[in-house]
Design a protein around this motif. Structure first.
Motif, PDB file in Angstrom:
ATOM      1  N   THR A  78       0.774  -1.054  -0.060  1.00  0.00           N
ATOM      2  CA  THR A  78      -0.110   0.150   0.075  1.00  0.00           C
ATOM      3  C   THR A  78       1.036   1.349   0.002  1.00  0.00           C
ATOM      4  O   THR A  78       0.618   2.051  -0.909  1.00  0.00           O
ATOM      5  N   LEU A  79       1.914   1.392   0.903  1.00  0.00           N
ATOM      6  CA  LEU A  79       2.957   2.417   0.754  1.00  0.00           C
ATOM      7  C   LEU A  79       3.508   2.528  -0.648  1.00  0.00           C
ATOM      8  O   LEU A  79       3.592   3.492  -0.903  1.00  0.00           O
ATOM      9  N   GLU A  80       3.756   1.664  -0.917  1.00  0.00           N
ATOM     10  CA  GLU A  80       4.666   1.597  -2.493  1.00  0.00           C
ATOM     11  C   GLU A  80       3.606   2.143  -3.400  1.00  0.00           C
ATOM     12  O   GLU A  80       4.165   2.811  -4.204  1.00  0.00           O
ATOM     13  N   ALA A  81       2.380   1.663  -3.425  1.00  0.00           N
ATOM     14  CA  ALA A  81       1.475   2.288  -4.370  1.00  0.00           C
ATOM     15  C   ALA A  81       1.348   3.702  -4.364  1.00  0.00           C
ATOM     16  O   ALA A  81       1.251   4.434  -4.961  1.00  0.00           O
ATOM     17  N   LEU A  82       1.218   4.145  -3.053  1.00  0.00           N
ATOM     18  CA  LEU A  82       0.725   5.605  -2.550  1.00  0.00           C
ATOM     19  C   LEU A  82       2.054   6.366  -2.954  1.00  0.00           C
ATOM     20  O   LEU A  82       1.874   7.588  -3.698  1.00  0.00           O
ATOM     21  N   ILE A  83       3.519   5.742  -2.974  1.00  0.00           N
ATOM     22  CA  ILE A  83       4.472   6.768  -3.033  1.00  0.00           C
ATOM     23  C   ILE A  83       4.531   6.646  -4.650  1.00  0.00           C
ATOM     24  O   ILE A  83       5.038   7.865  -5.551  1.00  0.00           O
ATOM     25  N   THR A  84       4.487   5.541  -5.566  1.00  0.00           N
ATOM     26  CA  THR A  84       4.326   5.706  -6.726  1.00  0.00           C
ATOM     27  C   THR A  84       3.367   6.655  -7.301  1.00  0.00           C
ATOM     28  O   THR A  84       3.564   7.636  -8.226  1.00  0.00           O
ATOM     29  N   LEU A  85       2.191   6.635  -7.196  1.00  0.00           N
ATOM     30  CA  LEU A  85       0.967   7.442  -7.492  1.00  0.00           C
ATOM     31  C   LEU A  85       1.302   9.072  -7.154  1.00  0.00           C
ATOM     32  O   LEU A  85       1.386   9.848  -7.913  1.00  0.00           O
ATOM     33  N   ALA A  86       2.012   9.226  -5.923  1.00  0.00           N
ATOM     34  CA  ALA A  86       2.527  10.702  -5.654  1.00  0.00           C
ATOM     35  C   ALA A  86       3.676  11.098  -6.539  1.00  0.00           C
ATOM     36  O   ALA A  86       3.639  12.056  -6.877  1.00  0.00           O
ATOM     37  N   SER A  87       4.317  10.176  -7.239  1.00  0.00           N
ATOM     38  CA  SER A  87       5.776  10.553  -7.806  1.00  0.00           C
ATOM     39  C   SER A  87       4.852  10.739  -9.265  1.00  0.00           C
ATOM     40  O   SER A  87       5.370  11.740  -9.915  1.00  0.00           O
ATOM     41  N   TRP A  88       3.979  10.005  -9.594  1.00  0.00           N
ATOM     42  CA  TRP A  88       3.410  10.108 -10.863  1.00  0.00           C
ATOM     43  C   TRP A  88       2.883  11.458 -10.958  1.00  0.00           C
ATOM     44  O   TRP A  88       2.793  12.106 -11.956  1.00  0.00           O
ATOM     45  N   ALA A  89       1.986  11.951  -9.960  1.00  0.00           N
ATOM     46  CA  ALA A  89       1.364  13.090  -9.892  1.00  0.00           C
ATOM     47  C   ALA A  89       2.259  14.433  -9.681  1.00  0.00           C
ATOM     48  O   ALA A  89       2.333  15.192 -10.458  1.00  0.00           O
ATOM     49  N   HIS A  90       3.378  14.127  -8.968  1.00  0.00           N
ATOM     50  CA  HIS A  90       4.582  15.182  -9.231  1.00  0.00           C
ATOM     51  C   HIS A  90       5.402  15.291 -10.345  1.00  0.00           C
ATOM     52  O   HIS A  90       5.522  16.453 -10.789  1.00  0.00           O
ATOM     53  N   LEU A  91       5.201  14.192 -11.236  1.00  0.00           N
ATOM     54  CA  LEU A  91       5.944  14.338 -12.620  1.00  0.00           C
ATOM     55  C   LEU A  91       4.615  14.849 -13.660  1.00  0.00           C
ATOM     56  O   LEU A  91       4.891  14.673 -14.896  1.00  0.00           O
ATOM     57  N   ALA A 110       9.950  16.956   5.742  1.00  0.00           N
ATOM     58  CA  ALA A 110      10.639  16.592   4.335  1.00  0.00           C
ATOM     59  C   ALA A 110      10.545  18.175   3.757  1.00  0.00           C
ATOM     60  O   ALA A 110      11.345  18.826   3.486  1.00  0.00           O
ATOM     61  N   ILE A 111       9.379  18.798   3.870  1.00  0.00           N
ATOM     62  CA  ILE A 111       9.056  20.164   3.462  1.00  0.00           C
ATOM     63  C   ILE A 111       9.782  21.247   4.255  1.00  0.00           C
ATOM     64  O   ILE A 111      10.402  22.129   3.885  1.00  0.00           O
ATOM     65  N   LYS A 112       9.717  21.036   5.543  1.00  0.00           N
ATOM     66  CA  LYS A 112      10.445  21.929   6.486  1.00  0.00           C
ATOM     67  C   LYS A 112      11.985  21.858   6.247  1.00  0.00           C
ATOM     68  O   LYS A 112      12.663  23.034   6.299  1.00  0.00           O
ATOM     69  N   ASN A 113      12.684  20.826   6.016  1.00  0.00           N
ATOM     70  CA  ASN A 113      14.025  20.564   5.564  1.00  0.00           C
ATOM     71  C   ASN A 113      14.276  20.825   3.988  1.00  0.00           C
ATOM     72  O   ASN A 113      15.437  20.725   3.871  1.00  0.00           O
ATOM     73  N   SER A 114      13.324  21.272   3.466  1.00  0.00           N
ATOM     74  CA  SER A 114      13.626  21.778   1.823  1.00  0.00           C
ATOM     75  C   SER A 114      13.783  20.466   1.109  1.00  0.00           C
ATOM     76  O   SER A 114      14.542  20.610   0.106  1.00  0.00           O
ATOM     77  N   PHE A 115      13.429  19.288   1.401  1.00  0.00           N
ATOM     78  CA  PHE A 115      13.939  18.272   0.575  1.00  0.00           C
ATOM     79  C   PHE A 115      12.798  18.003  -0.367  1.00  0.00           C
ATOM     80  O   PHE A 115      12.933  17.608  -1.582  1.00  0.00           O
ATOM     81  N   ILE A 116      11.527  18.606  -0.095  1.00  0.00           N
ATOM     82  CA  ILE A 116      10.539  18.231  -1.240  1.00  0.00           C
ATOM     83  C   ILE A 116       9.845  19.768  -0.783  1.00  0.00           C
ATOM     84  O   ILE A 116       9.786  20.640  -0.015  1.00  0.00           O
ATOM     85  N   SER A 117       8.881  20.280  -2.250  1.00  0.00           N
ATOM     86  CA  SER A 117       8.360  21.447  -2.140  1.00  0.00           C
ATOM     87  C   SER A 117       7.162  21.326  -1.266  1.00  0.00           C
ATOM     88  O   SER A 117       6.529  20.242  -1.099  1.00  0.00           O
ATOM     89  N   SER A 118       6.619  22.444  -0.644  1.00  0.00           N
ATOM     90  CA  SER A 118       5.297  22.662   0.071  1.00  0.00           C
ATOM     91  C   SER A 118       4.083  22.138  -0.955  1.00  0.00           C
ATOM     92  O   SER A 118       3.109  21.663  -0.271  1.00  0.00           O
ATOM     93  N   ASN A 119       4.362  22.213  -2.271  1.00  0.00           N
ATOM     94  CA  ASN A 119       3.136  21.790  -2.939  1.00  0.00           C
ATOM     95  C   ASN A 119       2.958  20.139  -3.147  1.00  0.00           C
ATOM     96  O   ASN A 119       2.191  19.560  -3.298  1.00  0.00           O
ATOM     97  N   ALA A 120       4.153  19.409  -2.538  1.00  0.00           N
ATOM     98  CA  ALA A 120       3.944  18.197  -2.612  1.00  0.00           C
ATOM     99  C   ALA A 120       2.755  17.668  -1.750  1.00  0.00           C
ATOM    100  O   ALA A 120       2.054  16.696  -1.893  1.00  0.00           O
ATOM    101  N   LYS A 121       2.540  18.182  -0.569  1.00  0.00           N
ATOM    102  CA  LYS A 121       1.408  18.111   0.385  1.00  0.00           C
ATOM    103  C   LYS A 121       0.313  18.108  -0.113  1.00  0.00           C
ATOM    104  O   LYS A 121      -0.760  17.404   0.176  1.00  0.00           O
ATOM    105  N   LYS A 122      -0.110  19.015  -1.252  1.00  0.00           N
ATOM    106  CA  LYS A 122      -1.367  19.434  -1.825  1.00  0.00           C
ATOM    107  C   LYS A 122      -1.642  18.005  -2.656  1.00  0.00           C
ATOM    108  O   LYS A 122      -2.600  18.136  -3.183  1.00  0.00           O
TER     109      LYS A 122
END
Length: 120
Positions: free
Chosen positions: A17-30, A56-68
């Protein structure tokens, strides 16, 4: 699945489930899809994942838009209400893949923006 779903709803689950969640988030990010990724946060199951995103957002590893990319709710009714109101919001600083559509032609114009800012 990607072409047939209007949204992706994740219930508490295992590593797959976690793998599918991260995959779909990556696809949305791309920008491969603009469909909502919904977390049904039963018994606060996804609180750790949300905390990870916030750190990850606080430490600037990902953009704040990723949470959206994610819609998180504790009940089905709340999740359905949030789904009704969802409007995709693309991050202008992400990498956009050019993908062929069914007839072999490009479905997008080439847009390659890459943030190479070093955050220390």
């Amino acid at each position: 699945m990607l072409n047939h779903a209007d949204a992706f709803i994740f219930l508490p689950g295992d590593l797959a489930t976690l793998e599918a969640l991260i995959t779909l988030a990556s696809w949305a990010h791309l920008h491969i899809h603009q469909k909502p990724i919904d977390l049904l946060n039963v018994n606060n199951f996804y609180d750790g994942f949300i905390a990870f995103l916030n750190r990850a957002i606080k430490n600037s590893f990902i953009s704040s838009n990723a949470k959206k990319l994610f819609i998180c709710a504790h009940t089905v009714n709340e999740l359905l209400d949030l789904l009704q109101a969802y409007r995709p919001e693309l991050d202008p600083w992400t990498f956009v893949l050019e993908r062929p559509n069914n007839d072999g032609n490009s479905s997008r114009s080439k847009k390659y923006k890459l943030d190479l800012t070093l955050h220390l």
